[in-house]
Write a protein that holds these residues in place. Sequence first.
Motif, PDB file in Angstrom:
ATOM      1  N   VAL A 178       0.829  -1.202   0.000  1.00  0.00           N
ATOM      2  CA  VAL A 178       0.000   0.000   0.000  1.00  0.00           C
ATOM      3  C   VAL A 178       0.870   1.262   0.000  1.00  0.00           C
ATOM      4  O   VAL A 178       0.557   2.269  -0.656  1.00  0.00           O
ATOM      5  N   ILE A 179       1.973   1.227   0.728  1.00  0.00           N
ATOM      6  CA  ILE A 179       2.844   2.404   0.818  1.00  0.00           C
ATOM      7  C   ILE A 179       3.632   2.612  -0.481  1.00  0.00           C
ATOM      8  O   ILE A 179       3.744   3.740  -0.984  1.00  0.00           O
ATOM      9  N   LEU A 180       4.147   1.518  -1.064  1.00  0.00           N
ATOM     10  CA  LEU A 180       5.071   1.649  -2.196  1.00  0.00           C
ATOM     11  C   LEU A 180       4.399   1.577  -3.559  1.00  0.00           C
ATOM     12  O   LEU A 180       4.913   2.138  -4.530  1.00  0.00           O
ATOM     13  N   SER A 181       3.278   0.852  -3.660  1.00  0.00           N
ATOM     14  CA  SER A 181       2.693   0.604  -4.975  1.00  0.00           C
ATOM     15  C   SER A 181       1.799   1.761  -5.414  1.00  0.00           C
ATOM     16  O   SER A 181       1.607   2.749  -4.696  1.00  0.00           O
ATOM     17  N   LYS A 182       1.229   1.580  -6.618  1.00  0.00           N
ATOM     18  CA  LYS A 182       0.345   2.595  -7.199  1.00  0.00           C
ATOM     19  C   LYS A 182      -1.082   2.049  -7.335  1.00  0.00           C
ATOM     20  O   LYS A 182      -1.786   2.331  -8.305  1.00  0.00           O
ATOM     21  N   LEU A 183      -1.507   1.251  -6.354  1.00  0.00           N
ATOM     22  CA  LEU A 183      -2.815   0.623  -6.446  1.00  0.00           C
ATOM     23  C   LEU A 183      -3.961   1.625  -6.347  1.00  0.00           C
ATOM     24  O   LEU A 183      -5.008   1.438  -6.955  1.00  0.00           O
ATOM     25  N   PHE A 184      -3.772   2.675  -5.581  1.00  0.00           N
ATOM     26  CA  PHE A 184      -4.865   3.615  -5.358  1.00  0.00           C
ATOM     27  C   PHE A 184      -5.250   4.377  -6.626  1.00  0.00           C
ATOM     28  O   PHE A 184      -6.349   4.926  -6.716  1.00  0.00           O
TER      29      PHE A 184
END
Length: 235
Positions: free
Chosen positions: A141-147
């Motif tokens: 959640v912190i590193l990826s671009k899922l949002f």
Amino acid sequence: VNHLPEDMENALTGSQRSHASLRDVHSINPTQLMARIESYEGREKKGISDVRRTFCLFVTFDLLFVTLLWIIELNVNGGIESTLEKEVVRYDYYSSYFDIFLLAVFRFKVLILAYAVCRLRHWWAIALTTAVTSAFLLAKVILSKLFSQGAFGYVLPIISFILAWIETWFLDFKVLPQEAEEENRLLLVQDASERAALIPGGLSDGQFYSPPESEAGSEEEAEEKQDSEKPLLDL
């Protein structure tokens, strides 16, 4: 000198407790004990308790639910085949949901192996899966671009996190304590049956029968009758 009454009191209470325990042992019904022992042994022969089976079903639900959400996400983002190739063959940690699905598979395999196949009675396996799941999801959640990829960027990580912690709570507060309580009950029933077997027969109600007390003054009336009959005999 003051300690003597206390010692006598302790001795009396100790003897009363011992008599009470003896009465409890005498009052045991061997038929009921054997029925309870057979019921507990029947549960042991089943191999897995009902609450543990429910836990395993919930672990299976975890895998199926995450798989369903992942398939829906594949279908929404341009078709299953093309999206599957993008997320699996050309896997990218920052944009793929495939690792969240693999995380659910990891939880399923470890928990079913530990608590269904090996019937483990310890929390270390669920602690391992929950710790790995929590650490991986937080990092993703912190590193990826899922949002930036729509609603599934929020739904899949949150659902996986919640399900992992529900499994931990269910095992630690339901499965293990209930199975430990059933095992303690079995030991108590077996111990009581062994004590009852050492006692020849059992104490029936007649052994505790106490005759009714004589009426007050009955002896005095009998003596008066005897005194009144003596003058008649003298005549």
